[in-house]
Design an enzyme around this catalytic site. Structure first.
Site: not given
Length: 346
Positions: A46, A136, A165, A210
């Site tokens: 992001t 992740y 994640k 998250i």
């Protein structure tokens, strides 16, 4: 080494022109902390990690780690599709005081789950035993996936790998992760829209999120997690319903006219969120190429969503108004606030 839980903001990287906006970054971190987040993720995807230079990447991590020290936790995004680079970036994150690192599954070169475990996560976990390592898992972006069974092997062999994640969008995969990894393992949602379901599912029992949308509504998402975690499900459901339209903004899809007929256009994260932040008067700037702008239909969809949320529950955006000194209603009604944020034509 404490468990990762609560709301962590996957912070956007603000730009002025094509340069990282250091002052804007500090302001965004302050806004997050003032609204109660458990931590900040600096330079995740992001935060446009693929298009930052390593010098920029390291500076953002340094600034975020310094700004959060003693105030909330800092996770540094250090993952890549190159283990050597990941080890170097993790070493830098450790030196500047980050509390944890996030390792996205290696993208494009597509190693198997076995290879991700043995040739990627294990070398980092072994070299940095005092650093919390968070895999992740987001196969829709990477074309690879670290499987629950390998997560469990990692958690058994390395005490610093006890969180994932989870952004597969696959409930059965999440349940399998809990089954393999046991009750003491932290499953963090990587999808704002699924965190309530993941926390309340007795076979998943997620620890938090998250979050992308907490860039804009950190207090509300933090409250959602607190209510859910405390068993105040009716209140949590009401807040989740109020926030739900915003979750549509992670990816905005529109059908666009071309000389050859209609085609699908997908504005993927963080484009729509940064567009909204710009409209609302927050530090943001555009995205780094090859991300560009939204279509006019896309911007109209963003405006429609946030107007609907503001009309129904204006309190959600009140912290943003107070912190940045803006009037949300004015920002959403004056078209000059979104001039230049879309392409003139497809």
């Amino acid at each position: 080494m404490g468990i990762i839980k609560g709301c962590y903001t996957a912070l956007v990287t603000p730009f002025k022109g094509d340069a990282v906006d250091d002052e804007g970054l500090d302001s965004l971190v302050d806004f997050q902390i003032e609204n109660g987040v458990a931590g900040i993720l600096a330079v995740g995807t992001t935060g446009e990690s693929p298009t930052l230079t390593w010098e920029e990447h390291n500076r953002v991590v340094e600034n975020a780690a310094a700004k959060t020290k003693g105030r909330c936790l800092c996770i540094a995004g250090t993952g890549s599709n190159n283990t050597k680079e990941t080890i170097e970036a993790t070493g830098h994150a450790a030196e500047c005081g980050a509390d944890a690192v996030l390792l996205v599954d290696p993208y494009y070169n597509g190693p198997s789950s076995l290879e991700i475990r043995r040739e990627y996560i294990e070398p980092v976990a072994r070299e940095f035993p005092d650093m919390q390592i968070i895999p992740y898992v987001i196969p829709g972006r990477t074309g690879a996936q670290l499987m629950p069974e390998d997560l469990a092997i990692l958690s058994r062999e390395f005490y610093n790998v006890n969180t994932v994640k989870e952004a597969t969008g696959n409930i059965e995969n999440m349940r399998r992760t809990r089954e393999c990894c046991g009750p003491g393992y932290s499953i963090m949602s990587g999808d704002d829209g699924m965190v309530f379901q993941m926390m309340t599912d007795p076979d998943i029992k997620a620890s938090g999120v998250i979050s992308v949308l907490s860039n804009i509504v950190p207090g509300a998402i933090t409250e959602l997690l607190n209510l859910t975690g405390n068993g105040e499900i009716e209140k949590a459901e009401k807040l989740h319903s109020a926030l739900k339209p915003l979750f549509e903004l992670v990816t905005v899809s529109t059908m666009e006219a071309t000389p050859f007929g209609e085609t699908l256009c997908r504005a993927r994260n963080p484009l729509a969120v940064k567009t909204l932040m710009s409209i609302l008067g927050m530090p943001s700037g555009g995205c780094r190429k090859p991300l560009g702008k939204m279509t006019q239909k896309g911007v109209a969809k963003v405006l429609s969503v946030v107007r609907r949320v503001y009309e129904a529950t204006p309190v959600l955006l009140k912290p943003l108004e107070d912190f940045f000194g803006v009037k949300v209603l004015q920002r959403l009604t004056d078209s000059s606030n979104w001039e230049g944020l879309s392409y003139d034509k497809y």
